[in-house]
Structures are given as structure tokens and as C-alpha cells.
Design an enzyme around this catalytic site. Structure first.
Site, PDB file in Angstrom:
ATOM      1  N   GLY A 251       3.065  -0.954   4.285  1.00 21.64           N
ATOM      2  CA  GLY A 251       3.024   0.463   3.934  1.00 21.64           C
ATOM      3  C   GLY A 251       4.412   0.955   3.545  1.00 21.64           C
ATOM      4  N   GLY A 252       5.080   1.616   4.489  1.00 22.77           N
ATOM      5  CA  GLY A 252       6.362   2.276   4.218  1.00 22.77           C
ATOM      6  C   GLY A 252       7.379   1.415   3.484  1.00 22.77           C
TER       7      GLY A 252
ATOM      8  N   SER B 280       4.047  -1.632  10.377  1.00 23.91           N
ATOM      9  CA  SER B 280       5.505  -1.607  10.533  1.00 23.91           C
ATOM     10  C   SER B 280       6.180  -2.922  10.145  1.00 23.91           C
ATOM     11  CB  SER B 280       5.889  -1.194  11.966  1.00 23.91           C
ATOM     12  OG  SER B 280       5.410   0.117  12.244  1.00 23.91           O
TER      13      SER B 280
ATOM     14  N   GLY C 132       2.904   2.686  10.768  1.00 22.86           N
ATOM     15  CA  GLY C 132       3.808   3.809  10.542  1.00 22.86           C
ATOM     16  C   GLY C 132       4.553   4.267  11.784  1.00 22.86           C
TER      17      GLY C 132
ATOM     18  N   HIS D  17      -9.511   0.953   5.173  1.00 22.56           N
ATOM     19  CA  HIS D  17      -8.237   1.195   5.851  1.00 22.56           C
ATOM     20  C   HIS D  17      -8.465   2.156   7.021  1.00 22.56           C
ATOM     21  CE1 HIS D  17      -4.141   2.461   6.636  1.00 22.56           C
ATOM     22  NE2 HIS D  17      -3.734   1.387   5.963  1.00 22.56           N
TER      23      HIS D  17
ATOM     24  N   ASN E 183       0.860  -1.191   0.000  1.00 17.44           N
ATOM     25  CA  ASN E 183       0.000   0.000   0.000  1.00 17.44           C
ATOM     26  C   ASN E 183       0.894   1.238   0.000  1.00 17.44           C
ATOM     27  OD1 ASN E 183      -1.814   2.045   0.485  1.00 17.44           O
ATOM     28  ND2 ASN E 183      -2.368   1.353   2.549  1.00 17.44           N
ATOM     29  N   TRP E 184       0.964   1.882  -1.144  1.00 14.74           N
ATOM     30  CA  TRP E 184       1.867   3.037  -1.252  1.00 14.74           C
ATOM     31  C   TRP E 184       1.322   4.282  -0.567  1.00 14.74           C
ATOM     32  CZ3 TRP E 184       3.477   2.943  -7.173  1.00 14.74           C
ATOM     33  CH2 TRP E 184       4.114   1.727  -7.444  1.00 14.74           C
ATOM     34  N   LYS E 185       0.057   4.231  -0.179  1.00 14.35           N
ATOM     35  CA  LYS E 185      -0.607   5.407   0.433  1.00 14.35           C
ATOM     36  C   LYS E 185      -0.449   6.625  -0.487  1.00 14.35           C
ATOM     37  CE  LYS E 185      -0.185   3.244   4.894  1.00 14.35           C
ATOM     38  NZ  LYS E 185      -0.029   3.359   6.344  1.00 14.35           N
TER      39      LYS E 185
ATOM     40  N   GLU F 178      -4.672  -4.753  11.006  1.00 11.06           N
ATOM     41  CA  GLU F 178      -3.696  -3.674  11.142  1.00 11.06           C
ATOM     42  C   GLU F 178      -3.985  -2.909  12.435  1.00 11.06           C
ATOM     43  OE1 GLU F 178      -1.869  -2.498   7.067  1.00 11.06           O
ATOM     44  OE2 GLU F 178      -3.614  -1.257   7.431  1.00 11.06           O
TER      45      GLU F 178
HETATM   46  P1  13P Z   1       3.317   0.712   7.631  1.00 15.78           P
HETATM   47  O1  13P Z   1       3.834  -0.575   7.052  1.00 15.78           O
HETATM   48  O2  13P Z   1       3.986   1.927   7.071  1.00 15.78           O
HETATM   49  O3  13P Z   1       3.255   0.672   9.133  1.00 15.78           O
HETATM   50  O4  13P Z   1       1.773   0.836   7.137  1.00 15.78           O
HETATM   51  C1  13P Z   1       0.915  -0.215   7.340  1.00 15.78           C
HETATM   52  C2  13P Z   1      -0.340   0.058   6.594  1.00 15.78           C
HETATM   53  O5  13P Z   1      -1.139   0.865   7.002  1.00 15.78           O
HETATM   54  C3  13P Z   1      -0.538  -0.657   5.325  1.00 15.78           C
HETATM   55  O6  13P Z   1      -1.840  -0.494   4.863  1.00 15.78           O
END
Ligand code: 13P
Length: 258
Positions: free
Chosen positions: A234-235, A213, A177, A99, A9-11, A171
Site C-alpha cells: 500500500g503506502g 506495512s 497502514g 480487499h 495498491n495505490w488505494k 493481509e
Molecule cells: P500498507 O502497505 O499501507 O500497510 O497497505 C497494505 C494494503 O492494504 C495493500 O493492499
């Protein structure tokens, strides 16, 4: 053990030029070191989808492409929104639904989550339903009830013909994050709980992912000990190296446990 699923998920990161670079890198790395036992999905921002799906198709990169959100309606006066039909036209095969960032910052209620999930699967698109508690709920020991309520609200009464299109991602909001991932034990407890709730909803076979994370260092342990069927990342999905080492960890783990 199910074939693992890893969703990046690149957000709200990477414009379409940066997106192209990342997809090309992922393509080259997957060509050099193929992963046989993992389904990989990239989830860029809406404006990147056209270029990402084009390059995935033209270079036959073995990944699915998803969207981070979609509107629950077919079409019409919904300024700023995007429909499932528009995504399908771009060969987008997945949508993240509910999400926590959309629930918290964009007032996505449980009712909208249900409507969105149904709109997605009715159109033959796969949904990754996100659930997870805030820290205060966990501190009070309420995480199981909280997650159960989210699952029941989103999935109860869903026509069984759509079950195979649904995955669940746990999550915990306090782990997103923050660099503070849930421990393998916390993840294992919750995935066991989620599977029992899903069994109660007559949806026993679906993938249960963990997100929060996840990185190249902790993915192997979380996979081996957390009893997950994959990750929502995410990150660490913003760099080809870190994302693909997570994918590789899942591949190795599946290979070892088959
Ligand atoms: P991170 O991996 O950056 O903590 O984000 C998790 C997330 O929200 C994926 O949808």
C-alpha cells in the site's frame, strides 16, 4: 521458488497527473535497473487507469496494470460502479478482489467476493484475492480458521481452468497502514497454512502474497523468511524509490534462491 509478484495498491491516492509522474518515474528506474525476476503490477484508482495504461503501452514499461475493485455484474443499473468489460477495454489485466477495506467499509460480503472473483476470471482477467483477520481474531488464536473460511468461501468449486488466474494476498487487518507488519514467523506460519488450504482445494500452484506495512526495510527479510511469493504493497507503493526497492529485494531473493 515461484517468480515473485509485487502489486502496488495505490488505494485512493494520486490524481491522474500525479499518477503519470509516478508511472514515468517507475519506467525510468526500471529502464536504468531492470528487474528480470519479478512481475510488477500497479493498481491506481479507476480514474487514473486510462492514462496509466496508455503510458505503460507507449513507453513499453514492463509492468501490469490492475484495478482496485470491480462490479460483479456485466452491465446495467449499478450507479457508481465499473464493469470488467470496461477494464478489459483499457487493457487492465488484474483486479484486487475483496480487499479488507472494501469488505469492512463498503459492505462487501463473502457472497459478493465470490461473485466478483468469478466475474473477473471468467473474463480472463487475473484476480488478487485478499484475506486476513482482525486483531481480536488473532488474539484469540482464531486466525487460521478465519482465513481458511474466507479462502474456502471464495474459491471452493472454482472451475480449474481459472486457477492460474488467481493469486491470494494475506493481509492481516491489524498490519495494514499501521506501520506494524506481521513478523516473518507469523507470515511464514500463515503462508504455510494458506498453501495447505489451497492444496485441499486442488489449487496448489498459486502465488501467496503478504500485505501490511511492507516497506523497503522489511521486504527482504519477509521475502526470505516469510516464505511468500511476493507482496501487496500500500503506502510504500506511492513513491517510485520505496516501491522499486521492495521489487529489487524480491528480485535479489529470487536470484539467490533459484
Ligand atoms: P500498507 O502497505 O499501507 O500497510 O497497505 C497494505 C494494503 O492494504 C495493500 O493492499
Amino acid at each position: 521458488m515461484k517468480k515473485p509478484l509485487v502489486v502496488g495498491n495505490w488505494k485512493m491516492n494520486l490524481d491522474y497527473v500525479e499518477a503519470l509522474h509516478l508511472v514515468q518515474q517507475v519506467g525510468v528506474m526500471l529502464k536504468n535497473k531492470p528487474v528480470e525476476h519479478v512481475d510488477v503490477v500497479l493498481v491506481p484508482p479507476f480514474v487514473d487507469l486510462r492514462s496509466v495504461t496508455s503510458i505503460v503501452e507507449s513507453e513499453r514499461i514492463p509492468v501490469g496494470v490492475g484495478a482496485q475493485h470491480v462490479n460483479a455484474n456485466d452491465a446495467g443499473a449499478h450507479t457508481g460502479e465499473v464493469s470488467v468489460a470496461m477494464l478489459k477495454r483499457l487493457n487492465v489485466g488484474w483486479v484486487i478482489v475483496g480487499h479488507s477495506e472494501r469488505r469492512a467499509a463498503y459492505a462487501m460480503s463473502d457472497d459478493v467476493v465470490v461473485a466478483t472473483l468469478r466475474q473477473v476470471v471468467r473474463n480472463g482477467v487475473r484476480a488478487v484475492l485478499c484475506v486476513g483477520e482482525v486483531l481480536e481474531v488473532r488474539d484469540e488464536g482464531g486466525e487460521n480458521d478465519f482465513v481458511k473460511a474466507q479462502l474456502v468461501s471464495a474459491l471452493k468449486g472454482l472451475d480449474p481452468k481459472y486457477h492460474e488466474l488467481v493469486s491470494v494476498a494475506y493481509e492481516p487487518i491489524w498490519a495494514i497502514g499501521t506501520g506494524r507488519n506481521a513478523t516473518s514467523e507469523q507470515v511464514a506460519d500463515m503462508t504455510t497454512h494458506i498453501r495447505s488450504v489451497l492444496a485441499g482445494l486442488a489449487m496448489p500452484g498459486i502465488h501467496v502474497l503478504y500485505g501490511g506495512s511492507v516497506n523497503a526495510e522489511n521486504a527482504g527479510t519477509l521475502m526470505a523468511e516469510g516464505r511468500v511469493d511476493g507482496f501487496l504493497v500500500g503506502g510504500a507503493s506511492l513513491k517510485a524509490e520505496s516501491f522499486l526497492s521492495i521489487v529489487q529485494s524480491c528480485n535479489d531473493c529470487y536470484d539467490g534462491k533459484r
